[in-house]
Design a protein around this motif. Structure first.
Motif, PDB file in Angstrom:
ATOM      1  N   GLU A  88      -3.328  -4.086   0.724  1.00 27.70           N
ATOM      2  CA  GLU A  88      -3.754  -3.158  -0.372  1.00 27.70           C
ATOM      3  C   GLU A  88      -5.278  -3.197  -0.595  1.00 27.70           C
ATOM      4  N   VAL A  89      -5.878  -4.605  -0.827  1.00 25.94           N
ATOM      5  CA  VAL A  89      -7.259  -4.648  -0.984  1.00 25.94           C
ATOM      6  C   VAL A  89      -7.802  -4.084   0.109  1.00 25.94           C
ATOM      7  N   MET A  90      -7.674  -4.438   1.301  1.00 25.14           N
ATOM      8  CA  MET A  90      -8.506  -4.071   2.608  1.00 25.14           C
ATOM      9  C   MET A  90      -8.405  -2.688   2.823  1.00 25.14           C
ATOM     10  N   LEU A  91      -7.406  -1.936   2.365  1.00 23.97           N
ATOM     11  CA  LEU A  91      -7.458  -0.571   2.508  1.00 23.97           C
ATOM     12  C   LEU A  91      -7.896   0.230   1.183  1.00 23.97           C
ATOM     13  N   GLY A  92      -7.999  -0.378   0.097  1.00 27.39           N
ATOM     14  CA  GLY A  92      -8.347   0.272  -0.937  1.00 27.39           C
ATOM     15  C   GLY A  92      -7.064   1.301  -1.604  1.00 27.39           C
ATOM     16  N   ILE A  93      -5.875   0.907  -1.114  1.00 31.12           N
ATOM     17  CA  ILE A  93      -4.834   1.742  -1.672  1.00 31.12           C
ATOM     18  C   ILE A  93      -3.816   0.759  -2.353  1.00 31.12           C
ATOM     19  N   ARG A  94      -3.490   1.191  -3.591  1.00 33.13           N
ATOM     20  CA  ARG A  94      -2.694   0.567  -4.515  1.00 33.13           C
ATOM     21  C   ARG A  94      -1.372   1.136  -4.614  1.00 33.13           C
ATOM     22  N   PRO A  95      -0.332   0.360  -4.130  1.00 32.84           N
ATOM     23  CA  PRO A  95       1.115   0.880  -4.218  1.00 32.84           C
ATOM     24  C   PRO A  95       1.719   1.051  -5.562  1.00 32.84           C
ATOM     25  N   LYS A  96       2.530   2.025  -5.358  1.00 33.45           N
ATOM     26  CA  LYS A  96       3.130   2.415  -6.811  1.00 33.45           C
ATOM     27  C   LYS A  96       4.099   1.404  -6.997  1.00 33.45           C
ATOM     28  N   TYR A  97       4.864   1.108  -5.934  1.00 30.30           N
ATOM     29  CA  TYR A  97       5.972   0.154  -5.975  1.00 30.30           C
ATOM     30  C   TYR A  97       5.968  -0.926  -5.151  1.00 30.30           C
ATOM     31  N   ASN A  98       6.748  -1.928  -5.321  1.00 29.39           N
ATOM     32  CA  ASN A  98       6.902  -3.294  -4.386  1.00 29.39           C
ATOM     33  C   ASN A  98       8.471  -3.613  -4.052  1.00 29.39           C
ATOM     34  N   LEU A  99       8.393  -4.557  -3.477  1.00 27.12           N
ATOM     35  CA  LEU A  99       9.755  -5.080  -3.075  1.00 27.12           C
ATOM     36  C   LEU A  99      10.440  -5.326  -4.427  1.00 27.12           C
ATOM     37  N   ALA A 100       9.952  -6.155  -5.353  1.00 28.12           N
ATOM     38  CA  ALA A 100      10.827  -6.377  -6.527  1.00 28.12           C
ATOM     39  C   ALA A 100      11.252  -5.146  -7.261  1.00 28.12           C
ATOM     40  N   ASP A 101      10.755  -3.744  -6.894  1.00 30.82           N
ATOM     41  CA  ASP A 101      11.279  -2.810  -7.482  1.00 30.82           C
ATOM     42  C   ASP A 101      12.223  -2.150  -6.514  1.00 30.82           C
ATOM     43  N   LEU A 102      12.327  -2.586  -5.327  1.00 34.12           N
ATOM     44  CA  LEU A 102      13.694  -2.177  -4.525  1.00 34.12           C
ATOM     45  C   LEU A 102      14.875  -2.879  -5.028  1.00 34.12           C
ATOM     46  N   MET A 103      14.592  -4.478  -5.412  1.00 30.82           N
ATOM     47  CA  MET A 103      15.545  -5.340  -5.482  1.00 30.82           C
ATOM     48  C   MET A 103      16.213  -5.153  -7.142  1.00 30.82           C
ATOM     49  N   PHE A 104      15.210  -4.978  -7.991  1.00 33.24           N
ATOM     50  CA  PHE A 104      15.496  -4.927  -9.367  1.00 33.24           C
ATOM     51  C   PHE A 104      15.575  -3.539 -10.097  1.00 33.24           C
ATOM     52  N   GLN A 105      14.828  -2.947  -9.692  1.00 38.31           N
ATOM     53  CA  GLN A 105      14.542  -1.479 -10.202  1.00 38.31           C
ATOM     54  C   GLN A 105      15.248  -0.226  -9.556  1.00 38.31           C
ATOM     55  N   GLY A 106      16.074  -0.474  -8.684  1.00 35.69           N
ATOM     56  CA  GLY A 106      16.917   0.716  -8.070  1.00 35.69           C
ATOM     57  C   GLY A 106      16.068   1.560  -7.318  1.00 35.69           C
ATOM     58  N   LYS A 107      14.859   1.100  -6.730  1.00 37.09           N
ATOM     59  CA  LYS A 107      13.877   2.043  -6.077  1.00 37.09           C
ATOM     60  C   LYS A 107      14.434   2.149  -4.417  1.00 37.09           C
ATOM     61  N   GLU A 108      14.155   3.313  -3.738  1.00 37.80           N
ATOM     62  CA  GLU A 108      14.575   3.328  -2.423  1.00 37.80           C
ATOM     63  C   GLU A 108      13.586   2.823  -1.661  1.00 37.80           C
ATOM     64  N   LEU A 109      13.847   2.792  -0.262  1.00 37.59           N
ATOM     65  CA  LEU A 109      12.735   2.294   0.658  1.00 37.59           C
ATOM     66  C   LEU A 109      11.682   3.149   0.789  1.00 37.59           C
ATOM     67  N   LYS A 110      12.000   4.404   0.709  1.00 33.77           N
ATOM     68  CA  LYS A 110      10.934   5.555   0.602  1.00 33.77           C
ATOM     69  C   LYS A 110       9.912   5.312  -0.487  1.00 33.77           C
TER      70      LYS A 110
END
Length: 293
Positions: free
Chosen positions: A66-88
């Motif tokens: 993400e640093v090399m692309l200059g893009i900050r993800p809104k969510y990560n794998l932990a959000d999928l596992m513990f916050q109920g987020k979907e893959l998308k």
């Protein structure tokens, strides 16, 4: 029934005739050898060859992609596992149709999941296998337990090194650490070397010959040589611009070399057994290993 047996049943229950991604784990013995840059540029080159490509940034401490692309993800794998987020929700769209997932703290939590969390994660990894043809896992550098867990359960590993003596020594340390792991099966693992920042192709082959020779002699581990990437000032310029070199400087010698490596990877798929493919199998192995320790 112990937890490991429960996990095996869960994995088998979730198995169905879906797509199974080819997982390529890219690692290095030390930082600063160009591992993450190689991961990102190979992903883009493989996408251009017609593959659906995802990157899993498994270095939860640094998040280099993400640093090399200059893009900050809104969510990560932990959000999928513990916050109920979907893959998308956790797949961030990068350049050239390459998506990437930030591991975040979720990577370190893999061995501390409840039964329900395991079921949920395995199901989502099953769908992730269906979304991509190739998943590139960009590990942290070095031989920490977490890095070696990813490498030891992967069927296809790319080991990045440079001509520096310390880099070569640390690359051998990866092989040595791999050899000592109980869950490493050399018959089910293909290890390929990438010589980065070389001045001649002969130099790259010499590095491979040296590492492969001592690996076979002392560890009974044999590698293949994928190829080399020349020393190129355009690489650092591209990093400063936060753009992959094959996009920023497509005619540079490094970009051309990366395209060649991608073509070799693209054409070498037949060497990876179907039963050892898939990101779901990688995560299931990681969790099972954590339960048994």
């Amino acid at each position: 029934m112990d937890q490991a047996e429960q996990l095996r049943r869960l994995v088998n229950q979730q198995t169905r005739p879906r797509g199974t991604a080819r997982v390529i784990t890219i690692t290095s013995g030390k930082g600063g050898v160009g591992k993450s840059s190689t991961s990102l540029n190979l992903a883009i080159a493989l996408s251009r060859l017609g593959n659906r490509v995802l990157i899993l940034d498994a270095d939860f401490g640094l998040a280099n992609i993400e640093v090399m692309l200059g893009i900050r993800p809104k969510y990560n794998l932990a959000d999928l596992m513990f916050q109920g987020k979907e893959l998308k929700d956790i797949i961030t769209q990068g350049p050239q149709n390459v998506g990437f997932i930030s591991g975040g703290s979720g990577i370190a939590e893999l061995t501390r999941l409840t039964k329900e969390q395991i079921m949920y994660l395995i199901e989502k990894m099953d769908y992730l296998d269906d979304l991509a043809d190739i998943i590139i896992v960009d590990t942290g550098a070095g031989i920490s337990d977490l890095v070696m867990e990813f490498v030891s359960v992967s069927s296809e590993v790319l080991l990045v090194t440079t001509p520096e003596p310390t880099s070569i020594t640390d690359a051998y340390a990866v092989l040595k650490a791999l050899y000592r792991r109980e869950n490493f099966n050399k018959e089910e693992t293909v290890i390929k070397l990438i010589s980065n920042r070389i001045y001649t192709e002969e130099e790259g082959k010499e590095i491979y010959n040296k590492l492969n020779s001592v690996g076979k002699k002392f560890l009974d581990i044999e590698m293949e040589y994928l190829g080399g990437i020349p020393q190129d000032r355009a690489v650092s310029q591209a990093i400063m611009q936060q753009k992959p070199i094959i996009m920023a400087f497509p005619n540079s010698v490094a970009a051309k070399a990366i395209n060649t490596l991608a073509e070799r990877i693209h054409q070498g798929d037949i060497k990876i057994p179907n039963e050892t493919r898939g990101i779901k199998r990688i995560f299931a192995s990681l969790i099972r290993r954590g339960m048994s320790t």
